[in-house]
Design a protein around this motif. Structure first.
Motif, short mmCIF file in Angstrom:
data_model
loop_
_atom_site.label_atom_id
_atom_site.label_comp_id
_atom_site.label_asym_id
_atom_site.label_seq_id
_atom_site.Cartn_x
_atom_site.Cartn_y
_atom_site.Cartn_z
N ASN A 92 1.01 -1.26 -0.04
CA ASN A 92 0.25 0.05 -0.01
C ASN A 92 0.82 1.41 -0.08
OD1 ASN A 92 -2.45 1.36 0.36
ND2 ASN A 92 -2.22 1.79 2.36
N GLY A 93 2.05 1.52 0.72
CA GLY A 93 2.80 2.40 0.75
C GLY A 93 3.69 2.85 -0.40
N ILE A 95 4.20 1.89 -8.20
CA ILE A 95 3.29 0.79 -8.51
C ILE A 95 3.96 -0.45 -9.02
CG2 ILE A 95 2.60 1.83 -10.60
CD1 ILE A 95 0.39 -0.08 -8.37
N ARG A 96 4.97 -0.16 -9.97
CA ARG A 96 5.71 -1.39 -10.47
C ARG A 96 6.60 -2.09 -9.31
NH1 ARG A 96 3.44 -3.47 -14.57
NH2 ARG A 96 2.98 -2.09 -16.26
N ILE A 150 -5.59 -3.76 -2.38
CA ILE A 150 -4.70 -2.80 -2.46
C ILE A 150 -3.87 -2.63 -3.63
CG2 ILE A 150 -2.53 -1.90 -1.26
CD1 ILE A 150 -3.62 -3.19 1.33
N LEU A 151 -3.44 -3.79 -4.13
CA LEU A 151 -2.68 -3.59 -5.43
C LEU A 151 -3.61 -3.33 -6.71
CD1 LEU A 151 0.19 -3.93 -6.28
CD2 LEU A 151 -0.15 -6.33 -6.56
N GLY A 182 -4.17 0.16 -6.47
CA GLY A 182 -2.90 1.11 -6.94
C GLY A 182 -2.74 0.94 -8.51
N LEU A 183 -3.05 -0.20 -9.08
CA LEU A 183 -2.92 -0.25 -10.60
C LEU A 183 -4.01 0.48 -11.27
CD1 LEU A 183 -2.28 -4.15 -10.72
CD2 LEU A 183 -0.85 -2.50 -11.42
N CYS A 184 -5.27 0.55 -10.57
CA CYS A 184 -6.36 1.19 -11.02
C CYS A 184 -6.18 2.86 -11.07
CB CYS A 184 -7.61 1.00 -10.40
SG CYS A 184 -9.09 2.08 -10.63
N LYS A 185 -5.49 3.46 -9.99
CA LYS A 185 -5.05 4.77 -9.91
C LYS A 185 -4.00 5.23 -10.84
CE LYS A 185 -6.63 5.72 -5.28
NZ LYS A 185 -6.42 6.11 -4.06
N SER A 186 -3.20 4.31 -11.39
CA SER A 186 -2.21 4.39 -12.43
C SER A 186 -2.88 4.09 -13.54
CB SER A 186 -1.06 3.57 -12.02
OG SER A 186 -0.21 3.69 -10.74
#
Length: 456
Positions: A155-156, A163-164, A187-188, A191-195
């Motif tokens: 998450n951090g 993200i990668r 969580i992952l 993160g991928l969605c926001k990127s």
């Protein structure tokens, strides 16, 4: 046995009072307990520390340690973990490190939650590299990382834009036998969605389903939003259908997300059908939901449907709020229908609403259609203004190359004790440099500095 039971009851009472934000009563309960011969223990004080850290601040929580020592009770690892969490909540990295150092000085060995909290604080402080080193140190010691440790780490990294690296860490851990829980997948995926990494998001979503774990409502909603954000409308609607088949699409949020995507894609009829379906199956839309939908229609310039929803909301007896009316006024202004916006603003005033934001939208709308003199009259007629009132007018005057008037308003804003936007100051100064002498510009800058000293 009776004393142990009494301690337990006291601690339960303290915890309940702290959760209900009644710290004074919690303190009174401790005093009453002592009078009755029930002495507080380390759990009592740890609970109180957590309460003070959450409801007051870290310093208030730390002050409890002195009372513990006076009562002859030694702090333990939970005490310092709670204080580290309090420092993290305040984004105080030095405070977090101080607690870790004090813990070690007292001979208390940090546990996995101590390091979890430190990692979390480092990430919040924008130091992902140092957090990664803490994680690496955990791996090298006999202390095994927990699921929470890995979730904090991933998450951090995602929140800090790595993200990668988060995905790489996830894969590396899997190769070493780590079996991720649903929360880590979520969580992952988020993160991928926001990127906007749609393919990676969908691949991980499929991997989750193949792993035997069932995606939950959070998973489906996140993936659906990712599809819509990345302009994969059909795939997003398929996810929505799957949500409904699994029994997860029971909230207004998921339906409003679909409606928003349909509207942004220009599928007005489908959006209207979706809204009608929401009403048909018994969803009782609240004013927040109506505001969301009205705002979407206004952004698309579809004021007819926006007002239809407004009338439906009022017909159902819902009290349309300041936000509802402001959305409609802003929509009318952006469509160039200034007269209708004026009428709605007058109606809003008659109904006793706070019209400040609506006035700001109206002034901006007047400027956009070139009616600057009228905008200035409205501005001077206002009893209450904020920095956005000034900013909108200053910004539009600069576009019109009326820099002297913009400069006067900027000084007036400062003298009213309001903060000015740096972009407004730059625009005014840049314009004055073109239209005025260098001496005039320097005088203006001096006036600004003087006004800030006198009125801020």
């Amino acid at each position: 046995m009776l004393l142990r039971l009494s301690n337990k009851l006291l601690n339960i009472s303290i915890a309940s009072l702290c959760r209900s934000k009644q710290l004074e009563k919690a303190e009174a309960a401790i005093i009453d307990g002592i009078r009755l011969g029930v002495l507080p223990d380390v759990v009592t004080y740890n609970t109180l520390i957590i309460g003070y850290c959450r409801l007051v601040n870290f310093d208030a929580g730390y002050s409890v340690i002195h009372r513990m020592k006076e009562a002859g009770i030694a702090p333990d690892v939970v005490t310092y973990n709670s204080l580290m969490a309090g420092a993290t909540r305040q984004r105080s990295l030095p405070g977090c490190f101080d607690m870790l150092e004090e813990m070690l000085e007292m001979g208390i060995f940090p546990d996995i939650w101590s390091y979890n909290t430190l990692m979390n604080c480092l990430f919040k402080y924008g130091k992902p590299g140092e957090a990664y080193r803490v994680f690496h140190d955990i791996i090298l010691t006999d202390m095994s990382p927990s699921q929470a440790t890995i979730s904090i780490m991933i998450n951090g990294l995602c929140r800090n834009g790595y993200i990668r690296r988060a995905l790489s860490l996830f894969r590396n851990l899997q190769q070493h036998g780590y079996v991720p829980e649903l929360v880590t997948y979520n969580i992952l995926i988020n993160g991928l969605c926001k990127s906007k990494k749609w393919e990676d998001t969908m691949n991980l979503f499929e991997e989750l389903k193949e792993s035997g774990q069932a995606p939950n409502a959070i998973t489906y909603t996140t993936v659906m939003k990712c599809c819509f954000r990345c302009k994969h409308l059909e795939e997003g609607l398929e996810i929505f259908k799957e949500m409904k088949s699994k029994g997860y699409a029971h909230d207004l949020f998921s339906y409003c997300t679909v409606v928003a995507a349909l509207l942004k894609s220009g599928c007005i009829r489908d959006a209207n059908n979706c809204i009608a379906h929401m009403v048909k199956i018994g969803y009782d839309l609240d004013i927040v939901s109506y505001n969301t939908l009205i705002n979407l229609y206004c952004k698309l310039g579809d004021l007819e449907n926006a007002y239809n929803l407004f009338n439906v909301a009022e017909g159902k007896g819902l009290e349309c709020d300041t936000y509802t009316h402001t959305i409609l006024i802003d929509g009318l202004c952006k469509s160039g229908n200034i007269d209708a916006a004026q009428r709605h603003l007058n109606y809003m005033k008659e109904m006793g609403f706070n019209c400040l934001v609506a006035y700001n939208c109206f002034i901006d709308g007047l400027c956009k259609v070139g009616r600057f003199n009228y905008a200035l009259r409205v501005f001077h007629s206002m009893d209450v203004r904020d920095s956005f009132t000034y900013s909108s007018l200053i910004h539009n005057l600069c576009k019109e190359r009326r820099y002297r008037l913009a400069a006067e308003l900027l000084l007036s804003c400062i003298k009213s004790g309001m903060k000015i936007l740096k972009s407004d100051r730059r625009a005014v100064v840049k314009g004055l440099l073109v239209t005025c002498s260098k001496t005039d510009v320097n005088n203006f800058k001096l006036q600004m500095r003087t006004a800030k000293i006198l009125y801020y």
